[in-house]
Design an enzyme around this catalytic site. Structure first.
Site, PDB file in Angstrom:
ATOM      1  N   ASP A   1      42.565  43.638  43.603  1.00  0.00           N
ATOM      2  CA  ASP A   1      43.815  43.246  42.949  1.00  0.00           C
ATOM      3  C   ASP A   1      44.682  44.428  42.527  1.00  0.00           C
ATOM      4  OD1 ASP A   1      42.068  43.981  40.894  1.00  0.00           O
ATOM      5  OD2 ASP A   1      43.059  42.674  39.444  1.00  0.00           O
TER       6      ASP A   1
ATOM      7  N   SER B   1      39.303  40.516  40.758  1.00  0.00           N
ATOM      8  CA  SER B   1      39.372  41.978  40.730  1.00  0.00           C
ATOM      9  C   SER B   1      38.520  42.641  41.810  1.00  0.00           C
ATOM     10  CB  SER B   1      38.969  42.453  39.336  1.00  0.00           C
ATOM     11  OG  SER B   1      39.435  43.746  39.107  1.00  0.00           O
TER      12      SER B   1
HETATM   13 MG    MG Z   1      40.742  45.028  39.611  1.00  0.00          MG
END
Ligand code: MG
Length: 435
Positions: free
Chosen positions: A231, A91
């Site tokens: 992401d 992330s």
């Molecule tokens: Mg993320």
């Protein structure tokens, strides 16, 4: 301790996330699910971990579908047609981290029961391989980006603004700029070359990491700047004046746009939300988009999000979708300047502090806090995540950090004077507990 944090399994490559663990994750998921789609962000370790997870899946007799380098919401959207979706990503963490997010077909991350089940399998490690003639097959899955893009296009509609998109070398490079262009926007890209070393900026789309985007929006006289994390489940923005429009502001702006009956936010979100939609019900959850998503489904809420920059539009899907959020904002800005939306949202004074403690004393600190916070006179106390005390004209939140031995204290009120008063009384409790 569970291997699972609030967003799946995550850690340093080769240390917390070892090659063995990646193989085991494939085996564990493969023992429960027979048709699995995988995606990964641009990290240097992504391909390596994908190969291991795929091997684990195939060895259990599960068919794997490799969707390549895509954003997390793109993978979750593809997961609708599968038993589950696996996203290899850390992330917004720096490049030396990686991990796996686990998705159900409805767009919700694995629920507590599923996380516990996976955790147990990964600890026991007694996986049974399929017989040689039942080994799974690896397929390429090539349409995930176009399917996700089409779904957003038909839901959001057109826009003719000029927008700068900063993909931060992350997984949105192949979707957000193209989607906005297809909507009719004039698009300027920044850092849209995939590179897991993240040479341009850190993956978290905070103000301090977005100086290039802010400069570019101003110098190109763009109407809007968009930034994603590594992401693409997160999105923050810059207005046409070059001002950073962060998570708290966007939460308010989207709430005004989307909410009629109810909205879901975490306990640390601003009380501005309550004031903006006085007729709607505001549900507060534990911090973490997983919990926001679950609560949206339970309450059938109109919208939910987190000040960190994750946005869930349930009319589209239950997975936080920074790409959808970018498209929706571009559509909104085609009708009214972003600065106009932002200036409509009041800002209340806040104070946020952290206090370190000895991790060995965690239990006694929790007990003492429970006792003392429980006896503070207030209008309402919520304990879904720490202690959130609602007062007249303000509130305080005391919670233990999920990532380090620290007590976090956040206070917000309509006036600075009230912030000071509330802070003083709660701070004295925290000091007392730490003594
Ligand atoms: Mg993320």
């Amino acid at each position: 301790m569970s291997l699972f944090g609030s967003s799946g399994i995550r850690g340093l490559v080769f240390e917390e996330i070892s090659l063995d663990l990646a193989l085991d994750i494939g085996k564990a998921v493969g023992s429960l699910h027979k048709k699995v789609v995988l995606g990964r962000d641009t990290r240097t370790s992504g391909e390596m971990f994908k190969s291991l997870i795929v091997s684990g899946l195939l060895s259990s007799g599960t068919d794997a579908y490799d969707a390549g380098v895509i954003s997390t919401p793109t993978l979750a959207w593809a997961g609708r047609e599968f038993d589950c979706g696996l996203m290899i990503t850390a992330s917004h963490n720096p490049g030396e981290f990686n991990g796996v997010k686990f998705w159900n077909p409805n767009g919700l991350a694995f629920l507590k029961k599923q996380r516990d089940q996976m955790d147990k399998l990964l600890r026991k490690r007694n996986f049974k391989p399929a017989s040689w003639d039942k080994i799974g097959v690896l397929h390429q899955y090539e349409n995930s980006v176009s399917e996700h893009k089409e779904a957003i296009l038909s839901s959001v509609g057109e826009s003719d603004i000029k927008v700068v998109v900063d993909c931060g070398n992350g997984a949105t490079f192949n979707i957000t700029p193209f989607l906005l262009r297809d909507m009719g926007c004039e698009v300027i890209t920044l850092n849209a070359q995939p590179d897991g070393r993240f040479p341009s900026r850190m993956p978290e789309p905070t103000e301090k990491n977005l100086s290039t985007l802010i400069r570019t929006v101003k110098s190109t006289k763009a109407d809007l700047g968009i930034a994603h994390d590594g992401d693409g489940d997160r999105m923050t923005a810059v207005d046409e004046k070059g001002r950073y429009i962060g998570g708290d502001k966007l939460l308010s702006i989207f709430t005004l746009q989307e909410v009629k009956k109810s909205v879901v936010v975490p306990v640390d979100a601003s009380m501005v939300i309550d004031d903006l939609v006085p007729k709607a019900k505001v549900y507060r959850t534990r911090v973490g988009d997983v919990f926001v998503g679950e609560e949206i489904e339970k309450r059938k809420a109109d919208f939910g999000g987190e000040p960190s920059g994750t946005w869930i539009f349930p009319r589209h899907f239950l997975c936080p979708d920074g790409v959808y959020a970018a498209a929706l904002l571009a559509r909104m800005v085609s009708k009214k300047k972003l600065s106009k939306f932002a200036d409509k949202v009041p800002e209340y004074p806040q104070r946020v502090e952290g206090f370190k403690f000895d991790p060995k004393k965690r239990k006694s600190i929790l007990k003492a806090l429970d006792e003392k916070m429980g006896s503070v006179p207030c209008e309402e106390m919520t304990t879904v995540d720490g202690w959130r005390l609602q007062f007249k004209d303000g509130w305080a939140l005391v919670r233990l950090s999920g990532t380090e031995p620290k007590i976090r204290l956040k206070v917000e009120a309509r006036t600075l004077q009230r912030v000071k008063e509330i802070y003083r009384s709660i701070h004295s409790i925290v000091k007392d507990v730490l003594r």
